[in-house]
Design a protein around this motif. Structure first.
Motif, PDB file in Angstrom:
ATOM      1  N   PRO A  86       9.869  54.996  13.178  1.00 13.82           N
ATOM      2  CA  PRO A  86      10.091  54.663  11.752  1.00 13.82           C
ATOM      3  C   PRO A  86      10.168  55.907  10.872  1.00 13.82           C
ATOM      4  N   HIS A  87       9.375  56.910  11.209  1.00 18.02           N
ATOM      5  CA  HIS A  87       9.346  58.132  10.402  1.00 18.02           C
ATOM      6  C   HIS A  87      10.577  59.004  10.664  1.00 18.02           C
ATOM      7  N   LEU A  88      11.091  58.947  11.881  1.00 17.01           N
ATOM      8  CA  LEU A  88      12.341  59.665  12.162  1.00 17.01           C
ATOM      9  C   LEU A  88      13.480  59.074  11.342  1.00 17.01           C
ATOM     10  N   ARG A  89      13.535  57.758  11.280  1.00 18.17           N
ATOM     11  CA  ARG A  89      14.599  57.097  10.500  1.00 18.17           C
ATOM     12  C   ARG A  89      14.479  57.459   9.014  1.00 18.17           C
ATOM     13  N   ALA A  90      13.249  57.500   8.528  1.00 21.63           N
ATOM     14  CA  ALA A  90      13.039  57.856   7.121  1.00 21.63           C
ATOM     15  C   ALA A  90      13.452  59.309   6.857  1.00 21.63           C
ATOM     16  N   LEU A  91      13.180  60.179   7.821  1.00 25.43           N
ATOM     17  CA  LEU A  91      13.558  61.585   7.670  1.00 25.43           C
ATOM     18  C   LEU A  91      15.083  61.746   7.659  1.00 25.43           C
ATOM     19  N   VAL A  92      15.776  60.993   8.496  1.00 21.22           N
ATOM     20  CA  VAL A  92      17.235  61.033   8.504  1.00 21.22           C
ATOM     21  C   VAL A  92      17.791  60.535   7.167  1.00 21.22           C
ATOM     22  N   ALA A  93      17.204  59.475   6.646  1.00 18.90           N
ATOM     23  CA  ALA A  93      17.646  58.945   5.355  1.00 18.90           C
ATOM     24  C   ALA A  93      17.433  59.975   4.244  1.00 18.90           C
ATOM     25  N   ARG A  94      16.372  60.744   4.363  1.00 17.65           N
ATOM     26  CA  ARG A  94      16.037  61.734   3.333  1.00 17.65           C
ATOM     27  C   ARG A  94      16.920  62.975   3.413  1.00 17.65           C
ATOM     28  N   THR A  95      17.237  63.427   4.631  1.00 24.55           N
ATOM     29  CA  THR A  95      17.965  64.686   4.803  1.00 24.55           C
ATOM     30  C   THR A  95      19.449  64.503   5.108  1.00 24.55           C
ATOM     31  N   ARG A  96      19.811  63.306   5.582  1.00 28.71           N
ATOM     32  CA  ARG A  96      21.185  63.000   6.003  1.00 28.71           C
ATOM     33  C   ARG A  96      21.638  63.916   7.148  1.00 28.71           C
ATOM     34  N   GLU A  97      20.684  64.301   8.002  1.00 29.52           N
ATOM     35  CA  GLU A  97      20.993  65.064   9.208  1.00 29.52           C
ATOM     36  C   GLU A  97      20.295  64.404  10.396  1.00 29.52           C
ATOM     37  N   THR A  98      20.782  64.693  11.594  1.00 26.19           N
ATOM     38  CA  THR A  98      20.224  64.120  12.816  1.00 26.19           C
ATOM     39  C   THR A  98      18.839  64.702  13.103  1.00 26.19           C
ATOM     40  N   VAL A  99      17.946  63.858  13.616  1.00 21.93           N
ATOM     41  CA  VAL A  99      16.570  64.261  13.897  1.00 21.93           C
ATOM     42  C   VAL A  99      16.221  63.930  15.352  1.00 21.93           C
ATOM     43  N   ASN A 100      15.483  64.830  15.994  1.00 23.03           N
ATOM     44  CA  ASN A 100      15.040  64.637  17.378  1.00 23.03           C
ATOM     45  C   ASN A 100      13.517  64.692  17.478  1.00 23.03           C
ATOM     46  N   LEU A 101      12.993  63.972  18.466  1.00 23.71           N
ATOM     47  CA  LEU A 101      11.575  64.045  18.842  1.00 23.71           C
ATOM     48  C   LEU A 101      11.518  64.661  20.230  1.00 23.71           C
ATOM     49  N   GLN A 102      10.708  65.707  20.399  1.00 24.29           N
ATOM     50  CA  GLN A 102      10.669  66.456  21.657  1.00 24.29           C
ATOM     51  C   GLN A 102       9.231  66.665  22.124  1.00 24.29           C
ATOM     52  N   VAL A 103       9.073  66.810  23.461  1.00 24.82           N
ATOM     53  CA  VAL A 103       7.774  67.166  24.035  1.00 24.82           C
ATOM     54  C   VAL A 103       7.968  68.336  24.982  1.00 24.82           C
ATOM     55  N   LEU A 104       6.886  69.056  25.221  1.00 25.24           N
ATOM     56  CA  LEU A 104       6.904  70.236  26.082  1.00 25.24           C
ATOM     57  C   LEU A 104       6.458  69.850  27.492  1.00 25.24           C
ATOM     58  N   ALA A 105       7.221  70.288  28.499  1.00 28.21           N
ATOM     59  CA  ALA A 105       6.867  70.069  29.899  1.00 28.21           C
ATOM     60  C   ALA A 105       7.082  71.382  30.632  1.00 28.21           C
ATOM     61  N   GLY A 106       6.022  72.126  30.879  1.00 29.13           N
ATOM     62  CA  GLY A 106       6.147  73.439  31.500  1.00 29.13           C
ATOM     63  C   GLY A 106       6.854  74.400  30.578  1.00 29.13           C
ATOM     64  N   THR A 107       8.027  74.860  30.979  1.00 32.06           N
ATOM     65  CA  THR A 107       8.818  75.768  30.146  1.00 32.06           C
ATOM     66  C   THR A 107      10.076  75.071  29.636  1.00 32.06           C
TER      67      THR A 107
END
Length: 244
Positions: free
Chosen positions: A90-111
């Protein structure tokens, strides 16, 4: 005994079979893939292109295809992936609506950085879906934001024996820590610029994930950085509260 489903989707079956061949038997050329599947070269080429897009395959210098990052043994992800995705969407969608740019969610796995989710903006010229992709953490904006939060000894352990210039990386991560955000200026893809920001874990431990605002480099504007970083920070805080 497993039986073929009565309503099997042939293209999906071909793609899964091809991914299995790459993982178990090694590199294949387009003609070899077509022969193994019993399809035309054009069909095999399209299947391989989709596997490359989703990181199930990659093309070598000899133009043959081999198993990609998704099919190789993976470092464990220290974050609860399903919970993160549910809390963040829900917060990613709100951020896209606010900035009008694509947003990603990422996690770290090793390097490496694994893209858990993407919400695309509605602009005609935009960065597309990266969900499922795996990229080197030291090149990705969100990856750099997460690496900057690691203790020095842990950073050394992860990159011991790698080709990455650790001295140079430490200098860059020091700048990320001072700024509070990271930038990927076309390091992973020509014409793409991204701003990354770590999402803190509620307990105060190392960040659980990172957000990145990704946009065409032609639209990147240094004067807008404070606005973008402020929006990323507010979104990261909202996700942290959701997780808590």
């Amino acid at each position: 005994m497993k039986n073929k489903p009565p309503y099997a989707i042939e293209s999906v079956d071909h793609a899964l079979h091809l991914a299995t061949l790459l993982q178990q038997e090694g590199p294949l050329g387009v003609s070899e893939a077509a022969a193994r599947l019993g399809v035309s070269r054009s069909t095999a080429h399209r299947l391989l292109a989709m596997l490359v897009y989703r990181d199930f395959a990659e093309q070598g210098d000899d133009r043959r295809y081999q198993a990609g990052p998704v099919l190789r043994p993976a470092d464990p992800v220290g974050a609860p992936v399903a919970l993160l995705r549910q809390a963040a969407m829900p917060h990613l969608r709100a951020l896209v609506a606010r900035t009008r740019e694509t947003v990603n969610l990422q996690v770290l796995a090793g390097t490496e950085v694994r893209f858990l989710a993407t919400v695309e903006c509605d602009q005609v010229l935009r960065v597309g879906d990266r969900a499922g992709r795996v990229l080197p953490a030291h090149l990705v904006s969100g990856g750099k934001a997460l690496l900057a939060a690691l203790p020095p000894a842990e950073l050394t352990r992860r990159y011991a024996g790698s080709a990455v210039n650790l001295t140079r990386l430490r200098r860059e991560l020091g700048l990320v820590r001072r700024r509070g955000f990271a930038v990927n200026d076309q390091a992973t893809e020509t014409g793409l610029t991204a701003v990354g920001f770590a999402v803190p874990w509620p307990s105060g431990a190392e960040p659980a994930a990172a957000l990145s605002l990704a946009l065409p480099s032609a639209r990147f504007d240094h004067d807008l950085l404070p606005t973008w970083v402020g929006a990323l920070s507010a979104t990261a805080t909202a996700i942290r509260h959701e997780l808590g």
